[in-house]
Write a protein that holds these residues in place. Structure first.
Motif, PDB file in Angstrom:
ATOM      1  N   GLY A  10       0.823  -1.210   0.000  1.00  0.00           N
ATOM      2  CA  GLY A  10       0.000   0.000   0.000  1.00  0.00           C
ATOM      3  C   GLY A  10       0.855   1.258   0.000  1.00  0.00           C
ATOM      4  O   GLY A  10       2.088   1.201  -0.074  1.00  0.00           O
ATOM      5  N   PHE A  11       0.194   2.374   0.100  1.00  0.00           N
ATOM      6  CA  PHE A  11       0.837   3.683  -0.015  1.00  0.00           C
ATOM      7  C   PHE A  11       1.901   3.908   1.070  1.00  0.00           C
ATOM      8  O   PHE A  11       3.088   4.145   0.767  1.00  0.00           O
ATOM      9  CB  PHE A  11      -0.282   4.736   0.031  1.00  0.00           C
ATOM     10  CG  PHE A  11       0.156   6.124   0.332  1.00  0.00           C
ATOM     11  CD1 PHE A  11       1.145   6.738  -0.425  1.00  0.00           C
ATOM     12  CD2 PHE A  11      -0.450   6.842   1.365  1.00  0.00           C
ATOM     13  CE1 PHE A  11       1.542   8.046  -0.148  1.00  0.00           C
ATOM     14  CE2 PHE A  11      -0.066   8.140   1.633  1.00  0.00           C
ATOM     15  CZ  PHE A  11       0.930   8.736   0.885  1.00  0.00           C
ATOM     16  N   ILE A  12       1.520   3.781   2.330  1.00  0.00           N
ATOM     17  CA  ILE A  12       2.498   4.000   3.409  1.00  0.00           C
ATOM     18  C   ILE A  12       3.386   2.760   3.547  1.00  0.00           C
ATOM     19  O   ILE A  12       4.587   2.854   3.812  1.00  0.00           O
ATOM     20  CB  ILE A  12       1.788   4.321   4.747  1.00  0.00           C
ATOM     21  CG1 ILE A  12       0.928   5.579   4.594  1.00  0.00           C
ATOM     22  CG2 ILE A  12       2.805   4.510   5.874  1.00  0.00           C
ATOM     23  CD1 ILE A  12       0.059   5.899   5.801  1.00  0.00           C
ATOM     24  N   ASP A  31       0.358  -9.136   1.903  1.00  0.00           N
ATOM     25  CA  ASP A  31      -0.602  -8.188   1.323  1.00  0.00           C
ATOM     26  C   ASP A  31      -1.568  -8.927   0.415  1.00  0.00           C
ATOM     27  O   ASP A  31      -1.161  -9.805  -0.351  1.00  0.00           O
ATOM     28  CB  ASP A  31       0.164  -7.091   0.546  1.00  0.00           C
ATOM     29  CG  ASP A  31      -0.701  -5.868   0.279  1.00  0.00           C
ATOM     30  OD1 ASP A  31      -1.746  -6.017  -0.386  1.00  0.00           O
ATOM     31  OD2 ASP A  31      -0.337  -4.768   0.740  1.00  0.00           O
ATOM     32  N   ARG A  32      -2.837  -8.528   0.493  1.00  0.00           N
ATOM     33  CA  ARG A  32      -3.868  -9.169  -0.343  1.00  0.00           C
ATOM     34  C   ARG A  32      -3.921  -8.556  -1.741  1.00  0.00           C
ATOM     35  O   ARG A  32      -4.636  -9.041  -2.606  1.00  0.00           O
ATOM     36  CB  ARG A  32      -5.230  -9.009   0.359  1.00  0.00           C
ATOM     37  CG  ARG A  32      -6.370  -9.774  -0.285  1.00  0.00           C
ATOM     38  CD  ARG A  32      -7.516  -9.948   0.700  1.00  0.00           C
ATOM     39  NE  ARG A  32      -8.266  -8.731   0.912  1.00  0.00           N
ATOM     40  CZ  ARG A  32      -9.359  -8.387   0.227  1.00  0.00           C
ATOM     41  NH1 ARG A  32      -9.812  -9.154  -0.737  1.00  0.00           N
ATOM     42  NH2 ARG A  32      -9.996  -7.255   0.518  1.00  0.00           N
ATOM     43  N   THR A  34      -5.252  -5.498  -2.835  1.00  0.00           N
ATOM     44  CA  THR A  34      -6.566  -4.960  -3.202  1.00  0.00           C
ATOM     45  C   THR A  34      -6.361  -3.868  -4.257  1.00  0.00           C
ATOM     46  O   THR A  34      -5.223  -3.549  -4.635  1.00  0.00           O
ATOM     47  CB  THR A  34      -7.259  -4.320  -1.983  1.00  0.00           C
ATOM     48  OG1 THR A  34      -6.522  -3.156  -1.596  1.00  0.00           O
ATOM     49  CG2 THR A  34      -7.356  -5.291  -0.816  1.00  0.00           C
ATOM     50  N   ASP A  57      -4.129 -12.844   2.844  1.00  0.00           N
ATOM     51  CA  ASP A  57      -5.119 -12.017   3.534  1.00  0.00           C
ATOM     52  C   ASP A  57      -4.873 -12.084   5.040  1.00  0.00           C
ATOM     53  O   ASP A  57      -4.731 -13.194   5.585  1.00  0.00           O
ATOM     54  CB  ASP A  57      -6.507 -12.591   3.186  1.00  0.00           C
ATOM     55  CG  ASP A  57      -7.644 -11.683   3.597  1.00  0.00           C
ATOM     56  OD1 ASP A  57      -7.507 -10.995   4.627  1.00  0.00           O
ATOM     57  OD2 ASP A  57      -8.660 -11.672   2.891  1.00  0.00           O
ATOM     58  N   VAL A  58      -4.868 -10.939   5.696  1.00  0.00           N
ATOM     59  CA  VAL A  58      -4.663 -10.953   7.158  1.00  0.00           C
ATOM     60  C   VAL A  58      -5.835 -11.612   7.887  1.00  0.00           C
ATOM     61  O   VAL A  58      -5.725 -11.943   9.068  1.00  0.00           O
ATOM     62  CB  VAL A  58      -4.419  -9.532   7.739  1.00  0.00           C
ATOM     63  CG1 VAL A  58      -3.092  -8.968   7.277  1.00  0.00           C
ATOM     64  CG2 VAL A  58      -5.564  -8.578   7.424  1.00  0.00           C
ATOM     65  N   LEU A  79      -0.167  -2.673   8.926  1.00  0.00           N
ATOM     66  CA  LEU A  79      -0.763  -1.555   8.172  1.00  0.00           C
ATOM     67  C   LEU A  79      -1.948  -1.991   7.321  1.00  0.00           C
ATOM     68  O   LEU A  79      -2.709  -1.138   6.863  1.00  0.00           O
ATOM     69  CB  LEU A  79       0.276  -0.911   7.240  1.00  0.00           C
ATOM     70  CG  LEU A  79       1.384  -0.083   7.881  1.00  0.00           C
ATOM     71  CD1 LEU A  79       2.550  -0.976   8.288  1.00  0.00           C
ATOM     72  CD2 LEU A  79       1.892   1.000   6.945  1.00  0.00           C
ATOM     73  N   SER A  83      -8.894   1.726   3.722  1.00  0.00           N
ATOM     74  CA  SER A  83      -8.456   3.012   4.276  1.00  0.00           C
ATOM     75  C   SER A  83      -9.210   4.242   3.760  1.00  0.00           C
ATOM     76  O   SER A  83      -8.859   5.354   4.135  1.00  0.00           O
ATOM     77  CB  SER A  83      -6.958   3.189   3.993  1.00  0.00           C
ATOM     78  OG  SER A  83      -6.735   3.334   2.601  1.00  0.00           O
ATOM     79  N   SER A 131      -2.247   3.203  13.377  1.00  0.00           N
ATOM     80  CA  SER A 131      -3.592   3.770  13.441  1.00  0.00           C
ATOM     81  C   SER A 131      -3.590   5.213  12.922  1.00  0.00           C
ATOM     82  O   SER A 131      -2.609   5.658  12.323  1.00  0.00           O
ATOM     83  CB  SER A 131      -4.115   3.682  14.884  1.00  0.00           C
ATOM     84  OG  SER A 131      -5.454   4.103  14.943  1.00  0.00           O
ATOM     85  N   TYR A 158     -14.989   4.057   8.881  1.00  0.00           N
ATOM     86  CA  TYR A 158     -13.543   3.815   8.816  1.00  0.00           C
ATOM     87  C   TYR A 158     -12.898   4.058  10.181  1.00  0.00           C
ATOM     88  O   TYR A 158     -12.183   3.198  10.721  1.00  0.00           O
ATOM     89  CB  TYR A 158     -12.889   4.720   7.758  1.00  0.00           C
ATOM     90  CG  TYR A 158     -11.380   4.821   7.891  1.00  0.00           C
ATOM     91  CD1 TYR A 158     -10.571   3.711   7.667  1.00  0.00           C
ATOM     92  CD2 TYR A 158     -10.766   6.024   8.246  1.00  0.00           C
ATOM     93  CE1 TYR A 158      -9.184   3.792   7.801  1.00  0.00           C
ATOM     94  CE2 TYR A 158      -9.386   6.113   8.378  1.00  0.00           C
ATOM     95  CZ  TYR A 158      -8.594   4.999   8.158  1.00  0.00           C
ATOM     96  OH  TYR A 158      -7.231   5.076   8.295  1.00  0.00           O
ATOM     97  N   LYS A 162     -11.034   1.402  12.784  1.00  0.00           N
ATOM     98  CA  LYS A 162      -9.647   1.552  13.248  1.00  0.00           C
ATOM     99  C   LYS A 162      -9.619   1.650  14.783  1.00  0.00           C
ATOM    100  O   LYS A 162      -8.721   1.104  15.429  1.00  0.00           O
ATOM    101  CB  LYS A 162      -8.998   2.803  12.630  1.00  0.00           C
ATOM    102  CG  LYS A 162      -8.748   2.717  11.137  1.00  0.00           C
ATOM    103  CD  LYS A 162      -7.736   1.645  10.739  1.00  0.00           C
ATOM    104  CE  LYS A 162      -6.329   1.961  11.178  1.00  0.00           C
ATOM    105  NZ  LYS A 162      -5.364   0.944  10.636  1.00  0.00           N
ATOM    106  N   THR A 188      -1.635  11.665   5.261  1.00  0.00           N
ATOM    107  CA  THR A 188      -0.312  11.436   4.674  1.00  0.00           C
ATOM    108  C   THR A 188      -0.399  11.623   3.163  1.00  0.00           C
ATOM    109  O   THR A 188      -1.422  11.291   2.559  1.00  0.00           O
ATOM    110  CB  THR A 188       0.148  10.024   5.067  1.00  0.00           C
ATOM    111  OG1 THR A 188       0.117   9.939   6.502  1.00  0.00           O
ATOM    112  CG2 THR A 188       1.537   9.710   4.582  1.00  0.00           C
TER     113      THR A 188
END
Ligand code: NAD
Length: 348
Positions: A10-12, A31-32, A34, A57-58, A79, A83, A131, A158, A162, A188
């Motif tokens: 993902g991004f972060i 990571d899945r 997505t 998948d987590v 993470l 999101s 978070s 969302y 979280k 971010t």
């Protein structure tokens, strides 16, 4: 350290993976992949013998325990999440599944693994729950920024998912002694962010000469942090965070959405004058239901105790981000086309 990074595509996540590898740590990503993932960002790591990628998948207990058994991580940076607030309003259940149930799975597997570690390794094991500032709710215009003592008051699905995940992480710390560290990051920005979030969405629309939809009066205030600074804070917390504690990762850069969007337009006017002035594409649209008015974080604790500080000035970071998106148009346009194609297929 060998760090298991969930959501590392993902991004972060990909900025965190890059930074960990630069600092000579090892990484396994779970990571899945997505729609939000940017696996292309990880291509440059593929040759490193300190990096591995697991597609999984987590929420899948077997996939998660296999990763622990195979890689024996020294720490987990969690993470993986759904999101995007707008999507959480349209479809909250995906958020409950990944953000709440997925976090419970990760905590459970981490606990089993942690208990079986020899004491010396147990001593340095960490579970970093990544978070957001959104769990604290909305601030009035003159209220002081949130601190680590601020009560939870999430207001979107969302933020609620979280917050639920954070409560589970705190419970695992308190009840089972899992060494959990919590970070609450602010908004971010930077490279590789999917084009549904404010900055890349506005950039993509302005680039194409299409309407740039600004929610309500555009006076919602967010605290902004460059993704490299966010990743640096996460590495510092993995190494130095005190178990059981939470840390606010703020950028000391409060800006209204309107100010941010106008700054994007000014940069585009300079770098890609073909559609200038881009400000003419900004249109006000109905506000997001329940839209929080202001978030702001006081990062004094992480600055004082961990020695972390943001290094990017917002205007400088935003200009670099606009430039990055201009030079990576192939990447984000391909994603937009893919999404439009999927929508057309669904409509047929
Ligand atoms: P993102 O949406 O860009 O990336 C999420 C990643 O998680 C993707 O790679 C996706 O494929 C993966 N993922 C989703 N569901 C999964 C699942 N069930 N199993 C495995 N992987 C899955 O998100 P981001 O902006 O990089 O945010 C990362 C984390 O940081 C999230 O937990 C988010 O809540 C938190 N955060 C984000 C911001 C922000 O401004 N972006 C600010 C503060 C905190």
């Amino acid at each position: 350290m060998l760090v298991l990074v969930t959501g590392g595509a993902g991004f972060i996540g990909n900025a965190l993976v890059r930074r960990l590898l630069q600092q000579s740590h090892s990484v396994v990503v779970l990571d899945r992949l997505t729609y939000a993932a940017a696996p292309e960002a990880l291509d440059e790591m593929a040759g490193s013998d300190r990096y591995a990628f697991v597609h999984g998948d987590v929420c899948d207990p077997r996939a998660v325990s296999r990763v622990f058994a195979e890689y024996q991580p020294d720490a987990v940076a969690h993470l993986a999440a759904e999101s995007h607030v707008d999507r959480s309003i349209a479809n909250p259940h995906d958020f409950v599944q990944t953000n709440v149930a997925g976090t419970a799975r990760m905590l459970e597997a981490s606990q089993v693994f942690f208990q079986a570690l020899p004491p010396a390794q147990r001593h340095r094991f960490r579970f970093l729950q990544v978070s957001t500032d959104e769990v604290f709710g909305s601030l009035g215009p003159d209220a002081p920024p949130f601190t680590e003592a601020s009560p939870y008051a999430p207001r979107s699905p969302y933020a609620a998912s979280k917050a639920a995940a954070d409560h589970l992480a705190r419970a695992w710390s308190h009840t089972y002694g899992l060494p959990v560290v919590l970070s609450h990051g602010c908004n971010t920005y930077g490279p590789w962010q999917y084009t549904e979030k404010l900055i890349p969405l506005m950039l993509a629309r302005a680039w194409a000469g299409e309407p740039m939809p600004l929610y309500g009066d555009g006076e919602q205030v967010r605290d902004w942090l460059h993704v490299d600074d966010h990743a640096a804070a996460l590495v510092a917390l993995l190494l130095q965070g005190t178990p059981g504690k939470s840390y606010l990762v703020g950028g000391r850069s409060e800006r209204t959405n309107r100010t941010v969007v106008q700054a994007i337009c000014r940069r585009l006017d300079q770098c890609r004058p073909i559609n200038a002035p881009h400000g003419r594409f900004i249109v006000s649209v109905n506000d997001r239901p329940g839209h929080d008015r202001r978030y702001a974080l006081d990062p004094s604790q992480i600055e004082r105790q961990i020695g972390w500080k943001p290094t990017w000035r917002f205007e400088q970071g935003l200009a670099a981000t606009v430039d990055w998106y201009l030079s990576h148009a192939d990447w984000w346009r391909k994603k937009i086309d893919k999404r439009a194609h999927a929508r057309n297929l669904a409509a047929e």
